[in-house]
Design a protein around this motif. Sequence first.
Motif, short mmCIF file in Angstrom:
data_model
loop_
_atom_site.label_atom_id
_atom_site.label_comp_id
_atom_site.label_asym_id
_atom_site.label_seq_id
_atom_site.Cartn_x
_atom_site.Cartn_y
_atom_site.Cartn_z
N LYS A 12 0.85 -1.19 0.00
CA LYS A 12 0.00 0.00 0.00
C LYS A 12 0.88 1.24 0.00
O LYS A 12 1.70 1.45 0.91
CB LYS A 12 -0.93 0.03 1.22
CG LYS A 12 -1.85 1.24 1.26
CD LYS A 12 -2.83 1.27 0.09
CE LYS A 12 -3.80 2.45 0.18
NZ LYS A 12 -4.74 2.48 -0.95
N TYR A 14 0.70 5.43 -0.30
CA TYR A 14 -0.11 6.64 -0.27
C TYR A 14 0.67 7.77 -0.95
O TYR A 14 1.89 7.89 -0.78
CB TYR A 14 -0.41 7.06 1.17
CG TYR A 14 -1.30 6.09 1.90
CD1 TYR A 14 -2.68 6.08 1.71
CD2 TYR A 14 -0.77 5.19 2.83
CE1 TYR A 14 -3.50 5.20 2.39
CE2 TYR A 14 -1.57 4.31 3.52
CZ TYR A 14 -2.94 4.32 3.30
OH TYR A 14 -3.74 3.45 3.98
N ALA A 23 3.13 2.37 3.19
CA ALA A 23 2.60 1.91 4.48
C ALA A 23 2.76 0.41 4.65
O ALA A 23 2.97 -0.07 5.77
CB ALA A 23 1.13 2.29 4.59
N THR A 49 -3.27 -0.19 8.69
CA THR A 49 -3.41 -0.23 7.23
C THR A 49 -3.66 -1.66 6.77
O THR A 49 -4.52 -1.90 5.91
CB THR A 49 -2.15 0.33 6.55
OG1 THR A 49 -1.95 1.68 6.97
CG2 THR A 49 -2.28 0.29 5.04
N ASN A 52 -7.23 -2.60 7.54
CA ASN A 52 -8.15 -1.96 6.60
C ASN A 52 -8.15 -2.66 5.25
O ASN A 52 -9.19 -2.76 4.59
CB ASN A 52 -7.78 -0.49 6.43
CG ASN A 52 -8.11 0.35 7.65
OD1 ASN A 52 -8.90 -0.05 8.50
ND2 ASN A 52 -7.48 1.50 7.76
N GLU A 58 -10.03 -0.45 2.45
CA GLU A 58 -9.14 0.24 1.53
C GLU A 58 -8.65 -0.74 0.48
O GLU A 58 -8.54 -1.94 0.74
CB GLU A 58 -7.93 0.83 2.26
CG GLU A 58 -8.22 1.98 3.19
CD GLU A 58 -6.94 2.60 3.72
OE1 GLU A 58 -6.07 2.96 2.91
OE2 GLU A 58 -6.81 2.69 4.95
#
Length: 238
Positions: A12, A14, A23, A49, A52, A58
């Motif tokens: 992941k 960002y 992350a 994270t 999620n 996400e």
Amino acid sequence: MENIIEIKNLTKIYRMGKEKVTALENVSLCIKKGEFCCILGTSGSGKSTLLNMIAGLEKPSKGQIIIKKHHLEKMNEKQVTKFRQDYVGFVFQSYNLLPNLTALENVAMPLVFSGMANKKRNNIAKEMLSAVGLGDRLHHRPSQMSGGQQQRVSIARAFVSRPQIVFADEPTGNLDTKTTEEVMDLMSGMTQKHNQTLIMVTHDVETAVYADRVIYFRDGHVEKIEVNNNKHKQGEEL
């Protein structure tokens, strides 16, 4: 035991302006059906994270999330929502109860989406609230309950539809030591009784002792995994 969750090369990233923040980076692990798995790490380690991503809240930048042979990363929002309704329960640090609803109404809420009749879902919600020691608080609203009582309502709501997987995000973060032990006993006891999978994210080493397996997270990576042979035994049968 069979794997209920498989995570493969999960990443992941960002974007913050021109900056990229990683992350999670190439995380791979499996979680078995009926396992109580704790993801342990400090703030910023990537543990929330990861939760999620697994919960479908996400989308990953890369990698696969396979739950009961369903690829979450390939689902659209409507499909993920339906998947969560069918298979998943949530316990949050901040309880996330609806303030204008009673304890009974909050717990019965997940059953509304299944189309269950009002009388039946209220009876099931009453049973769940009794199981978590709140049989005398059915008609209290969140503002009329302590933090520990609100978290018990949150647990009852998460488990009321007997989901196969329950996600708990820092479930004891706002609780004192005694209430933390009670809440952990409740969740651990319920998952064992009904062979449910519980995935808990925490920074608290003391709550990790309740888990079957502890996954240590640091800087977006799995640092190490430990099997907990000295698992804490819950104090009451549920």
